[in-house]
Design a protein around this motif. Structure first.
Motif, PDB file in Angstrom:
ATOM      1  N   SER A  43      46.672 -45.096 -39.870  1.00 52.17           N
ATOM      2  CA  SER A  43      47.820 -45.997 -39.774  1.00 52.17           C
ATOM      3  C   SER A  43      48.396 -45.940 -38.378  1.00 52.17           C
ATOM      4  N   ASN A  51      50.628 -36.450 -39.118  1.00 54.08           N
ATOM      5  CA  ASN A  51      51.029 -37.263 -37.967  1.00 54.08           C
ATOM      6  C   ASN A  51      50.467 -36.608 -36.712  1.00 54.08           C
ATOM      7  N   ARG A  63      49.088 -36.624 -45.716  1.00 52.00           N
ATOM      8  CA  ARG A  63      49.319 -37.440 -44.522  1.00 52.00           C
ATOM      9  C   ARG A  63      49.712 -36.505 -43.382  1.00 52.00           C
ATOM     10  N   LYS A  94      51.995 -46.996 -37.247  1.00 50.85           N
ATOM     11  CA  LYS A  94      53.290 -47.559 -37.625  1.00 50.85           C
ATOM     12  C   LYS A  94      54.289 -47.554 -36.471  1.00 50.85           C
ATOM     13  N   ARG A 128      45.480 -39.142 -44.586  1.00 54.69           N
ATOM     14  CA  ARG A 128      45.876 -40.250 -43.707  1.00 54.69           C
ATOM     15  C   ARG A 128      46.199 -39.690 -42.343  1.00 54.69           C
ATOM     16  N   ASP A 137      53.572 -35.668 -47.418  1.00 50.54           N
ATOM     17  CA  ASP A 137      53.909 -36.156 -46.083  1.00 50.54           C
ATOM     18  C   ASP A 137      54.213 -34.956 -45.201  1.00 50.54           C
ATOM     19  N   HIS A 187      46.011 -48.268 -43.433  1.00 50.72           N
ATOM     20  CA  HIS A 187      47.296 -48.348 -44.138  1.00 50.72           C
ATOM     21  C   HIS A 187      48.300 -49.030 -43.219  1.00 50.72           C
ATOM     22  N   ASN A 220      52.722 -42.523 -35.502  1.00 48.11           N
ATOM     23  CA  ASN A 220      53.990 -43.234 -35.423  1.00 48.11           C
ATOM     24  C   ASN A 220      54.365 -43.446 -33.967  1.00 48.11           C
ATOM     25  N   GLY A 259      48.074 -40.618 -39.577  1.00 47.81           N
ATOM     26  CA  GLY A 259      49.115 -41.634 -39.428  1.00 47.81           C
ATOM     27  C   GLY A 259      49.920 -41.488 -38.162  1.00 47.81           C
TER      28      GLY A 259
END
Length: 596
Positions: free
Chosen positions: A210, A119, A117, A212, A165, A98, A242, A169, A167
């Protein structure tokens, strides 16, 4: 809306979204694979023994992919011995690093784990909450800077066969995205697509997306918008998704919020892998995730009839409550801008009427049998026409016992029924008589079905039928309304799950904050272990409690830090003082107790 709708998942019957397969080690995500279950260890990554133990415990509990934080390159170096010891124990569960902020940590991690992953909101970016207008040239310069940092990771992952990923947020969008698109689902989608386009330039496709958020409405809208955008981009943009509600919290509240966000998307056929983020030991996430996947599989039934040309009565990409007339039930008004009401059956009301004072906020507001509710089959043209022909407004619901799943049944009702009539939602279409039924299953099904519809803007009242216990069914009703943002009747908490970045004991701290502030109806408090999502999620909270350094806490009002480096032992009291400074404090009422 109509242009995007052609790319939106079928909202009236289940069909799993088709996606390509992405391999994470030996585990396939998307394609014909089952929905995969993930979690994240909470130990310090530098503590190899503890980290290995938690990975093995999660694998034994049924977790299929395990994530580990890697704050810096030095932390990422510990992924090598962790991976080696996990494999030496005979466990092949893929490991995921992460990554936030540090491209060099990502480059180191990709040497040792099966997936990284990143961001897009903070990869090679620092969030300063700066307000500025980016010209096209300045925006392009920012993207070029990101390219320089991100492309080496893409090339390394492609070389080593690693997955990724991308991802996004909601709580950590970059200043670049915030200033051009705002703190919106559209901003979340654009943030991810910027990184995906860079990956595709180098023919790298082994990645998942993703979107989220701690707010289920935002999360659902973001995923729907992403799916529509991917369909619009072309057939080869069919990357797996995801799912997760970030900062869901703990206990019933965390499970309910997760079921609303994750469960409703799974019910629409969206999602290939999930993580339930609870402020609890990570192994407790796995049974909840398994139950959500099981529930989605059971609800994958066709509606019956041809409704492909029927346009939904709501905008799937932007929340707005369905506008209705108002119906009065005794002293309670139902519909339009009134609070969403809580119904109960006469049998349950009779069981609790002698102890209503002891139920606190969990009060039954309308008895179903006294409300002259009109029950119809939304597929039946004659019944719909008869309801629309009524000169007086009626509360309308779907009839029990019909062979339809709850979500498409009420969506169909809302799309075919004239808006003069308020709608009463039900969690199931067959009242339960099984007192031994697992409450977790009841909770997840009710949260998924009711929460999904509420987040669509459908419904003016709810009736929980799947739970036999009268008091428990009322508590569940109110907690679902709270988690869906439809009716705030108690303090609202946004609490992140613990991980290796966490700077204090999240579980104990969250409980201490609840004990001190749990009576502050309508106040929203965020409890964040570190700064990764903290400042962003503060935007949705009134007050924030965020780990700033080991043993030190920063306090926020909205997204603005106002108190710094408070010793952890004093921080809860200082949070109370801050709430008082802003005139949001009131003393807790005396608790009413009754002989039952």
């Amino acid at each position: 809306m109509s242009e995007l709708l052609q790319y939106c998942p079928d909202l009236f019957s289940y069909q799993r979204r088709e996606s390509r397969e992405v391999m994470v080690g030996d585990v396939g995500i998307g394609g014909d694979n089952p929905i995969r279950i993930q979690s994240m260890i909470t130990s310090d990554t530098r503590d190899v023994e503890a980290s290995v133990g938690q990975v093995l415990g999660l694998a034994e509990a049924g977790c299929e992919i395990v994530r580990i934080t890697a704050q810096t390159r030095k932390y990422a170096e510990f992924l090598k011995p962790i991976s080696e010891q996990v494999r030496a124990a005979g466990v092949t569960v893929p490991l995921v690093a992460d990554i936030h902020f540090k491209p060099d940590a990502a480059m180191e991690a990709a040497k040792w784990v099966e997936k990284v992953r990143v961001n897009p909101g903070n990869y090679a970016d620092k969030k300063k909450f700066e307000v500025r207008e980016y010209t096209d040239e300045q925006y392009a310069e920012e993207l070029e800077r990101i390219r320089e940092q991100f492309v080496p990771l893409v090339e390394l992952c492609k070389e080593k066969g690693r997955a990724m990923r991308i991802g996004t947020n909601h709580g950590s969008l970059s200043d670049r995205i915030m200033n051009r698109y705002g703190d919106t689902p559209l901003g979340m989608v654009e943030s991810a697509l910027e990184f995906a386009r860079l990956a595709r330039e180098f023919d790298y496709h082994n990645f998942v997306f993703s979107m989220k958020a701690s707010n289920p409405k935002v999360m659902i809208e973001a995923y729907r918008l992403l799916v529509a955008r991917l369909y619009a981009e072309g057939a080869d943009w069919n990357y797996p998704l995801h799912l997760g509600v970030t900062e869901a919290g703990d206990g019933e509240d965390g499970r309910i919020k997760s079921a609303i966000g994750i469960g409703s998307l799974l019910a629409d056929g969206v999602g290939d892998t999930i993580r339930v983020s609870l402020t609890e030991d990570a192994v407790h996430e796995i049974p909840v995730a398994k139950a959500l996947v099981k529930s989605s599989a059971q609800s994958a039934q066709p509606v019956g009839g041809d409704y492909q040309g029927l346009e939904p009565s709501w905008n799937p990409f932007s929340y707005e409550r369905r506008r209705t007339g108002v119906v009065t039930c005794g002293e309670v008004a139902v519909g339009r801008t009134e609070l969403m009401r809580v119904f109960t059956s006469r049998e349950k009301y009779e069981a609790v009427k002698h102890k209503l004072a002891g139920l606190g906020d969990f009060q039954p507001e309308v008895v179903y049998e006294n409300a002259n509710v009109l029950e119809i089959d939304p597929r039946n043209d004659e019944e719909i026409s008869a309801a629309d022909a009524l000169t007086e407004r009626r509360i309308v619901t779907v009839r029990d016992g019909i062979e339809m799943e709850v979500i498409p049944a009420f969506r169909l009702l809302a799309s075919r029924l004239q808006k003069q009539h308020p709608i009463l939602l039900k969690d199931v279409l067959s009242p339960s008589a099984d007192s031994q039924k697992d409450f977790l299953d009841t909770l997840l099904v009710a949260s998924k079905n009711l929460g999904s519809l509420i987040c669509d803007g459908i419904g003016d009242a709810i009736l929980v039928q799947g739970e036999v216990a009268p008091g428990q069914s009322l508590r569940l009703s109110y907690n679902i309304l709270q988690a869906a943002g439809a009716r705030i009747f108690k303090t609202d908490y946004v609490a992140c799950p613990s991980c290796g970045r966490t700077l204090f004991d999240l579980q104990d701290t969250t409980q201490n904050i609840r004990a001190a502030t749990g009576h502050l109806k309508g106040v929203r408090i965020a409890v964040m272990g570190c700064i990764v999502n903290g400042p962003g999620e503060m935007a949705d909270a009134d007050f924030g409690y965020v780990g700033g350094a080991p043993g030190k806490i920063n306090l926020y009002v909205g997204k603005q830090p106002v108190k710094f480096n408070i010793p952890e032992a004093e921080a809860v009291d200082r949070l109370v003082d801050l709430i008082k400074e802003h005139d949001r404090w009131f003393d807790a009422p005396e608790r009413v107790t009754e002989e039952v």
